[in-house]
Enzyme design. Structure first.
Site, PDB file in Angstrom:
ATOM      1  N   ARG A 197      48.204  25.393  48.399  1.00 25.53           N
ATOM      2  CA  ARG A 197      48.595  26.432  49.352  1.00 25.53           C
ATOM      3  C   ARG A 197      47.864  27.707  48.934  1.00 25.53           C
ATOM      4  O   ARG A 197      48.325  28.452  48.069  1.00 25.53           O
ATOM      5  CB  ARG A 197      50.112  26.621  49.356  1.00 25.53           C
ATOM      6  CG  ARG A 197      50.622  27.266  50.629  1.00 25.53           C
ATOM      7  CD  ARG A 197      52.132  27.311  50.712  1.00 25.53           C
ATOM      8  NE  ARG A 197      52.782  26.042  50.965  1.00 25.53           N
ATOM      9  CZ  ARG A 197      52.827  25.414  52.144  1.00 25.53           C
ATOM     10  NH1 ARG A 197      52.280  25.953  53.198  1.00 25.53           N
ATOM     11  NH2 ARG A 197      53.438  24.264  52.278  1.00 25.53           N
ATOM     12  N   CYS A 229      60.403  25.993  54.351  1.00 26.50           N
ATOM     13  CA  CYS A 229      61.332  26.650  55.259  1.00 26.50           C
ATOM     14  C   CYS A 229      60.610  27.791  55.958  1.00 26.50           C
ATOM     15  O   CYS A 229      60.110  28.694  55.317  1.00 26.50           O
ATOM     16  CB  CYS A 229      62.526  27.171  54.466  1.00 26.50           C
ATOM     17  SG  CYS A 229      63.557  28.272  55.400  1.00 26.50           S
TER      18      CYS A 229
END
Lengths: 182, 165
Positions: free
Chosen positions: B121, B51
């Site tokens: 990540r 998001c």
């Protein structure tokens, strides 16, 4: 320098008189929203925040700061600057509400009609937006957000702690009640 | 102390590499930016549903990286054409590097490769001399934001100011 532990980000830019604030000045809970007027998640959170302020009128004040992701939302920057232009005329929140209630009408033509609907000088504000007269203010909000760990819109800070929960009304009520009675 | 994740640690020499870059297709890597800080942003995949997409956020924050003369490079195992479409869709104009063949080789060298076959990540800030100044691993579904990177760049500027005084 070591990799820090994963901790909830904290608001690094304190709320000041320059901020747009809605709700009682001495409210025990301050919600700071970093928002983008073209972001649909912000649009979805908007009625919940309005209802939160209504149901907790003595407890909460809301601060809005700009966080336009302009490369994804082409009208976000001009909408933010239009809100600032309205703010300089004492009408920030009316413009803010109009923008979130008309997220599909943020192109220059419809935006100008919206400004007019609010009884604000559309030509003047259009010119200010065109020459980015309020760009520095919007940028200031954005940079403060980046430094505070804003990673998406909307990002809310409740009494300076990033709210990583949902933005539906029950979640917001619970988070605010929790902050009011720690 | 070694990082259990295996991610490259501050103080290590950053492995040199070049990879195909988007949107213009040339090869680039940290050595092309020697003398400037380099930020490597390893991420699992183009189009992944975090998001508030991390790469879009970095594009929006580009002026802050510019203030430190830092070069920002995104790295994932996606191919060049995926990168190109993704960059166009999100208005990204910093290079997205394709760690595609041999798959994930550069990510592995930085300790930023996962057994899902994707880059982790992970953020790595390299100082102008090519030494890792800061590194950070996020859960794959958590956008780490830009504050850690900017803090690291700021500390680097402060230290350099002190040593050249």
């Amino acid at each position: 320098m070591t990799t820090p532990l994963q901790v909830s980000a904290r608001l690094r830019t304190p709320v000041t008189d320059a901020d747009h604030v809605r709700g009682p000045r001495d409210a025990p809970v301050t919600v700071v929203e970093y928002g983008d007027f073209q972001c649909r998640f912000c649009g979805a959170a908007y009625p919940n925040l309005v209802e939160l302020l209504r149901q907790r009128a003595d407890t909460v004040r809301l601060v809005f700061r700009h966080f336009p992701i302009a490369n994804v939302h082409p009208y976000a920057e001009s909408a933010a600057e239009a809100a600032e232009a309205a703010g300089q005329r004492g009408r920030f929140w009316e413009m803010h509400d109009w923008l979130y209630e008309h997220q599909d009408q943020l192109d220059p033509v419809h935006l100008s009609l919206g400004v007019e609907q609010l009884g604000l000088p559309a030509d003047e504000i259009g010119a200010e937006v065109a020459r980015q007269a309020h760009g520095d203010r919007v940028r200031h909000d954005f940079v403060g957000g980046i430094r505070s760990g804003v990673n998406a819109t909307p990002t809310l800070f409740i009494n300076d702690v990033r709210h990583d929960g949902d933005h539906d009304l029950p979640s917001l009520l619970a988070a605010v009640d929790n902050a009011a009675n720690p | 102390m070694t990082d259990p994740s295996g991610l490259i640690r501050p103080g290590s020499t950053a492995p040199g590499f070049t990879l195909p870059a988007t949107p213009d297709g040339r090869q680039t890597g940290p050595d092309d930016f020697r003398g400037r800080p380099v930020v490597l942003a390893f991420y699992p995949a183009d189009w992944s549903p975090v998001c508030g997409d991390q790469m879009s956020l970095y594009q929006a924050a580009m002026s802050e990286f510019d203030r430190h003369q830092a070069a920002l490079l995104g790295v994932s195992v996606d191919n060049l054409w995926s990168h190109r479409a993704f960059a166009e869709d999100r208005g990204i104009d910093f290079p997205l590097l394709a760690d595609f063949e041999p798959k994930g080789e550069v990510s592995r060298r930085y300790g930023a490769y996962t057994d899902r076959g994707e880059s982790a990540r992970a953020l790595v800030v390299i100082d102008p001399d090519g030494t890792v100044a800061w590194s950070h691993l996020s859960p794959p579904d958590v956008n780490p934001g830009a504050d850690g990177i900017l803090d690291a760049l700021e500390r680097m500027d402060d230290e350099r100011r002190v040593t050249t005084r």
